[in-house]
Design an enzyme around this catalytic site. Structure first.
Site, PDB file in Angstrom:
ATOM      1  N   SER A 150      61.593  74.118  31.677  1.00  0.00           N
ATOM      2  CA  SER A 150      60.197  74.531  32.018  1.00  0.00           C
ATOM      3  C   SER A 150      59.911  74.872  33.410  1.00  0.00           C
ATOM      4  O   SER A 150      59.064  75.218  34.026  1.00  0.00           O
ATOM      5  CB  SER A 150      59.194  73.696  31.436  1.00  0.00           C
ATOM      6  OG  SER A 150      59.409  72.363  31.895  1.00  0.00           O
TER       7      SER A 150
ATOM      8  N   LYS B   6      55.484  71.883  40.771  1.00  0.00           N
ATOM      9  CA  LYS B   6      55.466  72.287  39.488  1.00  0.00           C
ATOM     10  C   LYS B   6      54.027  72.469  38.849  1.00  0.00           C
ATOM     11  O   LYS B   6      53.358  71.545  39.112  1.00  0.00           O
ATOM     12  CB  LYS B   6      56.493  71.695  38.759  1.00  0.00           C
ATOM     13  CG  LYS B   6      56.471  72.312  37.207  1.00  0.00           C
ATOM     14  CD  LYS B   6      57.495  71.242  36.456  1.00  0.00           C
ATOM     15  CE  LYS B   6      57.704  72.131  35.033  1.00  0.00           C
ATOM     16  NZ  LYS B   6      58.890  71.405  34.194  1.00  0.00           N
TER      17      LYS B   6
ATOM     18  N   SER C 284      64.341  70.296  30.989  1.00  0.00           N
ATOM     19  CA  SER C 284      63.589  71.525  31.966  1.00  0.00           C
ATOM     20  C   SER C 284      63.945  71.528  33.316  1.00  0.00           C
ATOM     21  O   SER C 284      63.572  72.517  34.291  1.00  0.00           O
ATOM     22  CB  SER C 284      61.940  70.913  31.890  1.00  0.00           C
ATOM     23  OG  SER C 284      61.536  71.156  30.447  1.00  0.00           O
TER      24      SER C 284
END
Length: 478
Positions: A152, A77, A176
Site C-alpha cells: 500500500s 504516507k 506494503s
C-alpha cells in the site's frame, strides 16, 4: 555537482552538510519536480508546498546540522496523520478529515530534521497490495505507466523511483513496503517488530504493521531507518519498543561497510501454498537465480530449503485481515456507500467474526511464528523471490468480488505476509529487470533483530549489480 535528484539521499545529506546545498534549495528543487512530473504518475495526493518551504527555512535557521535527516525532503504516507494536513487514508469516506495532532512517526521524522513535502498515495485504508483507489488517480509505475506500483506504500515508491523524493517512509502490514519497492525497482526494508518505537507493531492487531523505509540504495534505506529508530533528541511520548532506542549501533554503518560471510537459505515456498495455486513467473525465478549466483560468487553459503506444510496459516491470516477492517468508521448506509467493494467486503466479514474466531486466529499465527523461526533458525538469512509475478497492469484486480480479489493479491505477493506474522525483518533488493525493462527483486528474511545482516548482504549485492544507476524514463505533461 550533478542535479540534486541524481545524487543518493546520503550524498544529498553530505552536500547539505558541506553547504553546497541548503534545505530551502533542495526543497524547491523537489517541489519543482513534483509539479512537473507527478501529474503523470500519481505519487502524491496532497502537496504542501508553502508549509514545506516554511519548514525548510526553519530547519535551515534553527535545527542543528547534526540532525540525522537535516534538510532532506520526504513524504508522509496518507495513512499517517500530520496536524493541519488532510489525512484521507485513500478513501472517499475520509475526504474531509484534517487531524489536529500528528502521529508519532511524523513527529519522529520532524525531530530528525526532515522536511515533509506532502502526502503520498495509498489505497483505501492501506488494505490492498495495489494503489488504485477511487479517491485519487492510481499510482503509476515509473518504469511502465500502464502498470501499477504495488501497495500500500505505492505513492511513496513512485515518488522515490521517479526521483521526486530522495527516500520515503512507508508502512508494512502484509508487505506494503516491500511489494511497491519490488514493483518500482527500489530497496524496501520491513524492520523487526519492535525496532521502530513510533510504529513498532507491538500495539497492532496480530503485531503485523510496522514502519520502514523505501530508498534507491541500501545506505539510503539505513539512513532513514536510523532516523526512525533514534531521531535527534529522543522520541515522542507513549512509544513501544523491544529495546531502548540507542542500544544498537547505527544501521548505516552496517550498510556502508557491507561486510561478512553468511549462511543463506534459498526458498520458493510460501505460507499460502496450501490454500492457493501459486505460480512463480520465469522473470521472478530469473531474479532469484541472479541473486543466488552473485551471493555464491561472494563466498556465502547457500542451501535450498522449504517450509513444512501448514494449512492453518491462510484462514488465520484472512481472519486477522478482516478483523483489522472491522473498525473502519462507516456506520450508516450512506457512509458504507463511499467505501470500495473490497473494503466493504473485508469490513463486513470482520464485523461478523466472533471473539472465539479472533482468539483462535491469533493463537494459530503465534504458533506459526514459532514454527517458522524454528524451521529457518540455521540460516543467517533466507532468500526468496520478492513477488511471484511481474508488476501488474493497472485494472488487473477484480473490484466486484472480494474473494477473487484477495486470491489475486495472494498470488502476486505470496512471500511477504508471513514475515509480518513472524515479526522478522526483511529487505527487498532490485536485482534484475525483465526484457521489457520492468524491475524484478528478491527478498531476504533475517533473524529477529537482524537488520544489520540484511543491510550488509544488500550492500554487497548492490556493489556488484549497481542498481542505483538504473533510472526510469521521465514523463512530461502532455
Amino acid at each position: 555537482m550533478a542535479a540534486p535528484h541524481e545524487l543518493t539521499a546520503l550524498e544529498q545529506w553530505q552536500a547539505l552538510q558541506r553547504g553546497e546545498l541548503s534545505p530551502v534549495e533542495l526543497t524547491d528543487h523537489y517541489l519543482g519536480r513534483i509539479e512537473d512530473l507527478d501529474p503523470c504518475l500519481g505519487a502524491f495526493v496532497t502537496v504542501t508546498a508553502d508549509a514545506a518551504r516554511e519548514r525548510a527555512r526553519f530547519v535551515q535557521d534553527h535545527v542543528p546540522r547534526t540532525a540525522p535527516l537535516w534538510g532532506l525532503p520526504f513524504g508522509d504516507k496518507d495513512l499517517q496523520r500530520r496536524a493541519g494536513v488532510p489525512a484521507r487514508f485513500g478513501s472517499r469516506l475520509m475526504r474531509d478529515f484534517v487531524p489536529d495532532e500528528s502521529d508519532g512517526l511524523v513527529q519522529a521524522l520532524d525531530m530528525a530534521g526532515g522536511v515533509s513535502l506532502g502526502k503520498t498515495n495509498t489505497p483505501e485504508f492501506g488494505l490492498p497490495s495495489y494503489t488504485e483507489s477511487l479517491a485519487s488517480p492510481p499510482a503509476r509505475n515509473p518504469w511502465d505507466r500502464s502498470r501499477g506500483a504495488g501497495g500500500s506504500s505505492g505513492g511513496a515508491a513512485v515518488a522515490v523511483a521517479a526521483r521526486l523524493l530522495p527516500f520515503a517512509p512507508g508502512s508494512d502490514g502484509g508487505g506494503s513496503v516491500r511489494i511497491p519497492a519490488a514493483a518500482c525497482g527500489l530497496v524496501g526494508l520491513k524492520p523487526s517488530r519492535g525496532r521502530v518505537p513510533t510504529s513498532s507493531g507491538i500495539d497492532a492487531l496480530g503485531g503485523l504493521s510496522v514502519a520502514g523505509p523505501l530508498a534507491r540504495t541500501v545506505t539510503d534505506a539505513a539512513l532513514l531507518l536510523d532516523a526512525m529508530v533514534t531521531p535527534r533528541g529522543g522520541h515522542p511520548k507513549h512509544q513501544f519498543a523491544l529495546r531502548p532506542p540507542g542500544d544498537d549501533a547505527p544501521l548505516l554503518a552496517a550498510a556502508v561497510r557491507g561486510e561478512g560471510r553468511f549462511q543463506l537459505g534459498v526458498m520458493t515456498a510460501s505460507a499460502w501454498d496450501d490454500a492457493y495455486p501459486i505460480e512463480i513467473a520465469p522473470e521472478a525465478l530469473a531474479a532469484l537465480a541472479t541473486a543466488t549466483d552473485e551471493f555464491a560468487a561472494l563466498g556465502h553459503g547457500l542451501e535450498d530449503t522449504a517450509l513444512e506444510p501448514d494449512d492453518s496459516y491462510s484462514p488465520a491470516f484472512r481472519t486477522i485481515w478482516q478483523a483489522g477492517a472491522a473498525g473502519i468508521p462507516a456506520e450508516t448506509p450512506a457512509e458504507e456507500s463511499l467505501l470500495e467493494p473490497l473494503t466493504l467486503w473485508l469490513m463486513r466479514r470482520g464485523r461478523a467474526l466472533s471473539a472465539r474466531d479472533l482468539a483462535e486466529a491469533l493463537a494459530a499465527l503465534a504458533a506459526y511464528e514459532r514454527s517458522f523461526i524454528r524451521q529457518l533458525s540455521r540460516f543467517d538469512a533466507v532468500l526468496t523471490p520478492a513477488l511471484a509475478l511481474t508488476p501488474r497492469p493497472l485494472g488487473s484486480y477484480d473490484q466486484a468480488d472480494g474473494e477473487r480479489n484477495f486470491a489475486q493479491q495472494v498470488q502476486y505477493t505470496p512471500f511477504t505476509s508471513m514475515v509480518n506474522v513472524t515479526g522478522l525483518p526483511a529487505i527487498v533488493l532490485p536485482v534484475a529487470q525483465t526484457g521489457e525493462g520492468l524491475p524484478m527483486g528478491v527478498q531476504l528474511i533475517g533473524r529477529p533483530g537482524g537488520e544489520a545482516t540484511l543491510l550488509a548482504l544488500g550492500a554487497q549485492l548492490e556493489r556488484r549489480l549497481r542498481w542505483q544507476h538504473r533510472t526510469p524514463p521521465e514523463p512530461r505533461r502532455p
